[in-house]
Design a protein around this motif. Structure first.
Motif, mmCIF file in Angstrom:
data_model
loop_
_atom_site.group_PDB
_atom_site.id
_atom_site.type_symbol
_atom_site.label_atom_id
_atom_site.label_comp_id
_atom_site.label_asym_id
_atom_site.label_seq_id
_atom_site.Cartn_x
_atom_site.Cartn_y
_atom_site.Cartn_z
ATOM 1 N N THR A 41 0.825 -1.203 0.000
ATOM 2 C CA THR A 41 0.000 0.000 0.000
ATOM 3 C C THR A 41 0.862 1.257 0.000
ATOM 4 O OG1 THR A 41 -1.692 -1.194 1.261
ATOM 5 C CG2 THR A 41 -1.860 1.203 1.200
ATOM 6 N N TYR A 42 1.917 1.242 0.797
ATOM 7 C CA TYR A 42 2.801 2.401 0.833
ATOM 8 C C TYR A 42 3.504 2.595 -0.510
ATOM 9 C CZ TYR A 42 6.403 5.636 2.456
ATOM 10 O OH TYR A 42 7.219 6.723 2.603
ATOM 11 N N THR A 43 3.854 1.485 -1.174
ATOM 12 C CA THR A 43 4.469 1.570 -2.496
ATOM 13 C C THR A 43 3.517 2.216 -3.496
ATOM 14 O OG1 THR A 43 5.801 -0.398 -2.059
ATOM 15 C CG2 THR A 43 5.523 0.251 -4.364
ATOM 16 N N VAL A 44 2.263 1.768 -3.491
ATOM 17 C CA VAL A 44 1.258 2.350 -4.389
ATOM 18 C C VAL A 44 1.038 3.826 -4.064
ATOM 19 C CG1 VAL A 44 -1.169 2.259 -5.076
ATOM 20 C CG2 VAL A 44 0.127 0.137 -4.773
ATOM 21 N N HIS A 45 1.010 4.141 -2.775
ATOM 22 C CA HIS A 45 0.774 5.521 -2.329
ATOM 23 C C HIS A 45 1.868 6.461 -2.834
ATOM 24 C CE1 HIS A 45 -0.771 8.661 0.361
ATOM 25 N NE2 HIS A 45 0.499 8.938 0.630
ATOM 26 N N VAL A 46 3.130 5.995 -2.773
ATOM 27 C CA VAL A 46 4.252 6.866 -3.154
ATOM 28 C C VAL A 46 4.483 6.846 -4.662
ATOM 29 C CG1 VAL A 46 6.719 7.270 -2.896
ATOM 30 C CG2 VAL A 46 5.345 6.614 -0.916
ATOM 31 N N VAL A 47 4.621 5.656 -5.239
ATOM 32 C CA VAL A 47 4.956 5.546 -6.655
ATOM 33 C C VAL A 47 3.807 6.048 -7.529
ATOM 34 C CG1 VAL A 47 5.605 3.957 -8.517
ATOM 35 C CG2 VAL A 47 6.513 3.632 -6.209
ATOM 36 N N GLY A 48 2.574 5.699 -7.132
ATOM 37 C CA GLY A 48 1.425 6.111 -7.935
ATOM 38 C C GLY A 48 1.006 7.553 -7.749
ATOM 39 N N GLU A 49 1.568 8.235 -6.753
ATOM 40 C CA GLU A 49 1.184 9.626 -6.454
ATOM 41 C C GLU A 49 -0.343 9.764 -6.401
ATOM 42 O OE1 GLU A 49 3.850 12.950 -8.043
ATOM 43 O OE2 GLU A 49 4.023 11.444 -9.623
ATOM 44 N N VAL A 50 -0.947 8.866 -5.632
ATOM 45 C CA VAL A 50 -2.409 8.843 -5.568
ATOM 46 C C VAL A 50 -2.940 10.148 -5.003
ATOM 47 C CG1 VAL A 50 -2.555 6.345 -5.383
ATOM 48 C CG2 VAL A 50 -2.260 7.696 -3.322
#
Length: 261
Positions: A41-50
């Motif tokens: 989740t943290y990876t998606v939050h940072v990399v995806g710039e959600v």
């Protein structure tokens, strides 16, 4: 590997009780899975710039999992006896509660329990060290890359503005190569870099030492007679000699009794 053997028996000297170990057995795998979800989740939050609702969702998941770790720690502290002894003996548990990204390190324990790693005592120790060393290094690189990317992205004069750049920089740093093409410029990014430098030196040194130990053992095969005896070897030989001496003494005592009229 079952949940039952994932947790050791309680050690009263460390303030552990049957209740704390039972709670550890119950929460061992759920929290390990939660830690993996935290990292994803943290990876998606940072990399995806959600942004917007997705940002709220990922932030809520991260916060809930963090609270789960803190709650698990507080429950074990509550069930321990005496609590002060348990607290002093389980500082790493506190670190896991404060830094949930470290929890996936526990998953490496499952790998080290495979039969291939337990053929001999020496191989088992080296396999565990190598598994923990390589696995911890990869987790450290991944997590620090995310932290640095989050801190550097959009900062004035920053050169690390993508996840690929962050991973490249992290690998160069952890292996002490340091090309210097990518450098963190923010205070938080440099603090994360210091953590990576210190952790990298320790983990890379551990991996190199483990491999060197394996190479030395392979090179010494066939030359066992030239190897110095360890304290364990001397102790085992002493026990055997004492047992043999006692057996001879008993046999002589029996022969003397039979010779008497």
């Amino acid at each position: 590997m079952t949940i039952a053997n994932a947790v050791k028996a309680p050690d009263p000297a460390k303030g552990e009780t049957e209740a704390t170990q039972r709670w550890s057995r119950i929460t061992y795998w759920p929290l390990a899975v939660a830690a993996a979800v935290f990292l994803v989740t943290y990876t998606v939050h940072v990399v995806g710039e959600v942004q917007g609702d997705w940002s709220i969702l990922t932030t809520a998941i991260i916060a809930m999992i963090w609270l789960m770790f803190i709650g698990e720690y507080l429950v074990k502290l509550r069930l321990s006896d005496p609590r002060r002894v348990w607290f002093r003996a389980h500082k790493f548990e506190l670190l896991l509660a404060l830094i949930p990204a470290l929890r996936p390190v526990r998953l490496l324990d499952a790998v080290t329990r495979l039969p291939q790693f337990t053929r001999t005592a020496g191989n088992s120790i080296r396999a565990r060290l190598l598994t923990y060393g390589v696995g911890s290094a990869l987790l450290l690189v991944w997590y620090i890359s995310l932290l640095v990317l989050q801190a550097e992205r959009g900062a004035p004069g920053a050169t690390i503005d993508s996840f690929g750049d962050a991973v490249w920089w992290a690998f160069c740093t952890v292996t002490t190569v340091g090309y210097g093409d990518l450098v963190p410029v923010t205070i938080s990014g440099r603090c994360a870099a210091v953590v990576l430098m210190v952790g990298g030196v320790v983990l890379v040194g551990l991996v190199v030492a483990t491999i060197s130990s394996w190479v030395v053992e392979r090179a010494s095969r066939g030359h066992e007679d030239e190897m110095p005896a360890s304290r364990a070897d001397v102790k085992a030989l002493t026990v055997q000699l004492q047992a043999a001496a006692a057996r001879v003494a008993r046999e002589r005592s029996g022969d003397s009794g039979q010779d008497q009229p």
